[in-house]
Each structure stands twice: as C-alpha cells, then as structure tokens.
Design an enzyme around this catalytic site. Structure first.
Site, short mmCIF file in Angstrom:
data_model
loop_
_atom_site.label_atom_id
_atom_site.label_comp_id
_atom_site.label_asym_id
_atom_site.label_seq_id
_atom_site.Cartn_x
_atom_site.Cartn_y
_atom_site.Cartn_z
CE LYS A 28 -4.00 -1.99 2.41
NZ LYS A 28 -5.03 -1.87 1.37
NE ARG A 59 -10.76 -10.01 -2.67
CZ ARG A 59 -11.07 -9.05 -3.55
NH1 ARG A 59 -11.43 -9.38 -4.77
NH2 ARG A 59 -11.03 -7.78 -3.21
N1 BES Z 1 -8.18 -4.05 3.98
C1 BES Z 1 -8.34 -3.61 2.65
C2 BES Z 1 -9.63 -2.87 2.39
C3 BES Z 1 -9.85 -1.56 3.08
C4 BES Z 1 -9.49 -0.39 2.47
C5 BES Z 1 -10.47 -1.51 4.30
C6 BES Z 1 -9.71 0.81 3.10
C7 BES Z 1 -10.70 -0.30 4.94
C8 BES Z 1 -10.33 0.87 4.33
C9 BES Z 1 -8.30 -4.80 1.68
O1 BES Z 1 -7.54 -5.88 2.06
C10 BES Z 1 -7.73 -4.30 0.39
O2 BES Z 1 -6.60 -3.93 0.39
N2 BES Z 1 -8.53 -4.31 -0.67
C11 BES Z 1 -8.14 -3.85 -1.95
C12 BES Z 1 -8.56 -4.90 -2.95
C13 BES Z 1 -8.01 -4.68 -4.33
C14 BES Z 1 -6.53 -4.95 -4.36
C15 BES Z 1 -8.72 -5.59 -5.28
C16 BES Z 1 -8.88 -2.53 -2.21
O3 BES Z 1 -10.04 -2.41 -1.86
O4 BES Z 1 -8.24 -1.63 -2.75
ZN ZN Z 2 -5.48 -5.70 1.45
#
Ligand code: BES
Ligand code: ZN
Ligand code: ZN
Length: 485
Positions: free
Chosen positions: A259, A333
């Site tokens: 991230k 997931r």
């Molecule tokens: N934990 C995150 C989702 C999230 C983002 C929760 C912001 C709370 C606030 C999750 O694991 C994630 O990183 N999701 C990605 C998925 C993508 C790579 C398909 C996302 O939502 O950007």
């Molecule tokens: Zn994630």
C-alpha cells in the site's frame, strides 16, 4: 472506564439530571426554581433542542425530542443528542448523573444512555501523562430513572461493553496485538462470557490445508491462527447452526503489492470483522440467547517479508479450488474463503461474514451504510435491514448478479482473487460466494468499520461497526423462532 448503569426508584432534589422531553412541559420530578422553569420553557418554546441549567448544587440538562418522525430516527436523534452533550457533561465533572424522560417513547432513556456510553469511550491506555482534558471526568455512574426492565438494562450494559471491547481491539496497534495476542484475547472473551473457543495453530492449519490463510501468512514472521467459537445453549431454537465469520488481518501492508501513500495508515484495524464477531458472541452468551452459533476467525498479518506470496501464484484452497493471485492486497477474501468453506462441515442454516474488505465499499457508501451482498432468503434480509435501522447501523444491498462472476474468471486457475477496478465490492463478494453451497450474507464494513473522524458516538478508528447490528439481529431471530415453535 465505562460508567456503571444503575436503575433507581426516585430522584433526590440535589442530583444532577438529564431529562428527555417529548413536550414543552417540565415534569414534577425535575425540581427547578420558578425562574429556572420559566427560562427553560422559554428556550424550549423558541425551538432549542437542549437547555442547560446550572443551579448552585446541581446541573439539569433538558433534551427535547422532535415529535412525529419515524421511531428509528428519533432513537438515533437521542443517541446523537447524548454525544452532543458529552463535552458539557465532562466539563461539569459529575460523579453521578441521573437520566430520565417524560412523555416520550419507552426506550428513550436506554437510547440516550447508549449514545452517552458510546460517546464516553476513549483509547488512552498508552498515555502516560495527563493533559488538561484528563483533569475532568465523565460520571462513573449513570442512574436511570425509567420503566426499562432488568433484562433490557442488562442487554444495554453487555452490548455497550461489547462495543467497548471491539473498539479496544480495533485500536490496538499490531506491535501490541499480533496474531497470537488477538487469538488469546478471543479466548479470554470466551472464558469471560461463557462461550467455547478453540484455537488452531499453524500445524493444524497446514494439516487442514487452508491454502488461502497459509498463502497470506507466508510473508510474515508470526504464524497464523484460526479461532473456532461456539455458543451452544441447552435448548437452542434453531436446528442447524448459524455461522459468523470475521476477517482477522491484524495488519494489512498490502503484501508485495504494498500500500502506498497514506493507504496503510489505518490498517491495524483490518481485524475489525474479527473483533465484531467476538463481541457479538460476548453479548449473545452473556444474555443467553437460545441460538446455536459458530464463529470462525482466520488470523494473520499481510506482509511482504521473506517468502511472501506473489502476483501470479496459484493457491489451492481448503475446499481444493485453485485461486490465481492477481493482487496480494486482496488478502481478506483468501482467508475468509477458507473459513467459509470450512463452515460447510456444520451444515449451517446461514453464514454471515463481516470484513473490512474493499475500498470500493467505502467509496460507494462512505460511513453511512454497511455494504450487504447476499443470496439468502428474504426473511433474513428484511430482518437485518430492520435491525440496521433500529440500531442505526444501516445495511444497503448491492446487486449480486451472476454476470459479476465473469470478472473474476482466471485462465490458469478456477478463479482469480481480483476483478477489475469496477464493482470491486461486488466481485469480492462473488469470490466468497463461490466457496459455499450454503446461504451467505456478506457484510463489507470497510466504510463503517474504520473512520477518518468521529461520527457522533461512533469514534474514529474504532466504531465497532456491526456489533449492535448483529447482536440485535440474532436476538430478534431467536425470538422469532420461539414464536414459531
Ligand atoms: N483491507 C483492505 C480494504 C480496506 C481499504 C479496508 C480501506 C478499509 C479501508 C483490503 O484488504 C484491500 O486492500 N482491498 C483492496 C482490494 C483490491 C486490491 C482488489 C482494495 O479495496 O483496494
Ligand atoms: Zn489488502
Ligand atoms: Zn485487508
């Protein structure tokens, strides 16, 4: 410390008091001088929502509720009114505060108290110095003068305890709450409330071949854990168990798809789903709700260390399906899918999973609604929606059409862990759905479970999203079964 709730049978004239009013009439039980009364009535008639009277030996807070709106809106108005008064109440440094109401609906005192208790929460255990603000205190006792019964007040007390507990876990940073600590906190909660907790260690997880959880864990130095919670009361009203699944990512760096910018800043809270499931078990067990419940909580951090899983990896999951890894940041997931397929062994009536799963859910609904995707029977959906309104943790349904599954097809494996940029919350839900034959309600709390700023009594970073929703849903579901039997 959360204040104690005590039911009282009379108000003495020198006690500080909050009185909730439905009409511009001040009840006999609120002792004010003639001048104070006249002043209050004038303010109320002028449309003031609350009036504060600082008498020499006590404080009086009058809170006026708007008449005529739907009951669930009025309930929320009262919780918010409570949070609006928290600063004033703290400044007045009461040790005890009476809460009562007059000519309003039956649960008005409960709702106001709930809003107040949830507003009083703070996460300050690591502060070693007092600042100016710490010199004043919230009341340590809330004295309720109302018609609510023992059962209702016990529920309110346990439910707010449960939200506090969830918030504490959500706020703990990963250097204090890693996988092992979260698993042991869940065990402690089980001992405390009377539900069973079994923790599967890495060896057991390997033996079970939970490929999703193991893949996400590969970049971490800490082993994963898988918690199995069970509440099985003597005479459950359901024949087949209900299953709650919670995402327990104690920290989400994104893994090798790390991230960037500020996107990592709140990812200590990526275990909010796990905290919610544990807190719901706490409330259900404490209040002996007659439902057979199983909780499944896969736990790990998601890091890019050592032998971390990579884009292009093909994983074999617990149910033998293969997954192509399109992005290591779509880790939630993967761990949830193993838990959801593990749930089949219980032949459940219904599976509910709750997770901070996608930024997409937050982009869609902001912090106003939990994103719901489901293939379950309408009776569950409408009950969940009703409970969502009642406790004001509203759920909003996203389409769950089969066409969305096209987006997560893989050319090299059975399925891929990402779709495209579009419909991200839905494709994540569709991914999970593939891992069970049983009815599923998927709740994405990315928008409601991690906040950027306080939303009234929902506190930044640790609102405890879903605790009041699911606890109330299960209580009402049990009551409904009882009637049918
Ligand atoms: N934990 C995150 C989702 C999230 C983002 C929760 C912001 C709370 C606030 C999750 O694991 C994630 O990183 N999701 C990605 C998925 C993508 C790579 C398909 C996302 O939502 O950007
Ligand atoms: Zn994630
Ligand atoms: Zn995550």
């Amino acid at each position: 410390m959360k204040p104690e709730i005590i039911k009282i049978s009379q108000i003495s004239p020198d006690q500080s008091v909050v009185c909730i009013l439905g009409k511009d009439i001040i009840p006999e039980s609120i002792r004010l001088s003639k001048a104070e009364k006249e002043y209050s009535l004038k303010q109320l008639r002028a449309g003031e929502k609350s009036v504060f009277i600082n008498s020499y030996f006590k404080c009086t807070y009058l809170v006026k509720v708007k008449e005529g709106s739907e009951i669930f809106r009025t309930k929320e108005e009262l919780r918010k009114a409570a949070s609006g008064l928290k600063k004033l109440i703290k400044d007045n440094n009461h040790t005890e505060l009476v809460i009562t109401s007059d000519k309003v609906y039956k649960e008005a005192v409960e709702d106001f108290t709930e809003g107040l208790l949830l507003s009083f929460y703070s996460f300050d255990k690591y502060k070693t110095r007092e600042d100016e603000d710490d010199k004043k205190n919230y009341p340590s006792k809330l004295l309720l003068y109302c018609d609510s019964g023992k059962t209702e007040l016990k529920w309110l007390n346990d439910l707010t305890d449960a939200v506090y507990f969830a918030r504490d876990l959500i706020n703990e940073p990963v250097n204090h709450l890693n996988t092992a600590v979260l698993a042991s906190e869940i065990q402690k909660a089980g001992k405390n409330a009377g539900f069973k907790v079994e923790v599967l260690n890495k060896g057991k997880i390997e033996a079970l071949k939970m490929g999703g959880l193991l893949a996400v864990n590969k970049g971490s130095v800490d082993p994963p854990a898988f918690c199995i919670l069970e509440w099985n009361p003597a005479k459950p009203v359901n024949r087949k168990p209900l299953i709650l699944v919670g995402k327990g990512i104690v920290y989400d760096t994104g893994g090798l798809n790390i991230k960037t910018d500020n996107y990592m800043s709140q990812m200590k809270s990526d275990m909010a789903g796990a905290a919610t499931v544990t807190s719901v078990f706490y409330t259900v067990a404490r209040n002996k709700i007659p439902l057979h419940l199983i909780g499944l909580i896969p736990i790990t951090d998601n890091r890019p260390g050592g032998n971390a899983y990579t884009q292009g990896d093909i994983i074999t999951m617990f149910n033998k399906m293969t997954v192509e890894v399109g992005n290591t940041d779509a880790e939630g997931r993967l761990i949830l899918a193993d838990a959801i397929s593990y749930a089949s062994k219980y032949k459940p009536e219904l599976i509910i999973d709750i997770a901070t799963l996608t930024g997409s859910a937050a982009m869609t609904f902001s912090n106003q609604a939990i994103a719901m995707m489901t293939n379950a029977d309408k009776k569950y959906i409408s009950l969940l929606e009703d409970c969502g309104n009642l406790v004001y943790e509203r759920v909003a349904q996203l389409p769950f059409w089969e066409e969305y599954s096209e987006m997560i097809k893989s050319t090299v494996a059975d399925i891929r862990n990402i779709g495209g940029r579009e419909a991200g919350a839905i494709t994540a839900g569709k991914f999970l759905e593939r891992f069970t034959e049983f009815p599923l309600i998927h709740l994405d709390i990315a928008g409601t479970g991690i906040l950027k700023k306080d939303d009234h009594y929902r506190i930044k970073e640790g609102p405890g999203s879903g605790v009041r929703l699911l606890s109330t849903f299960l209580k009402q579901l049990a009551a409904g079964y009882k009637k049918m039997n």
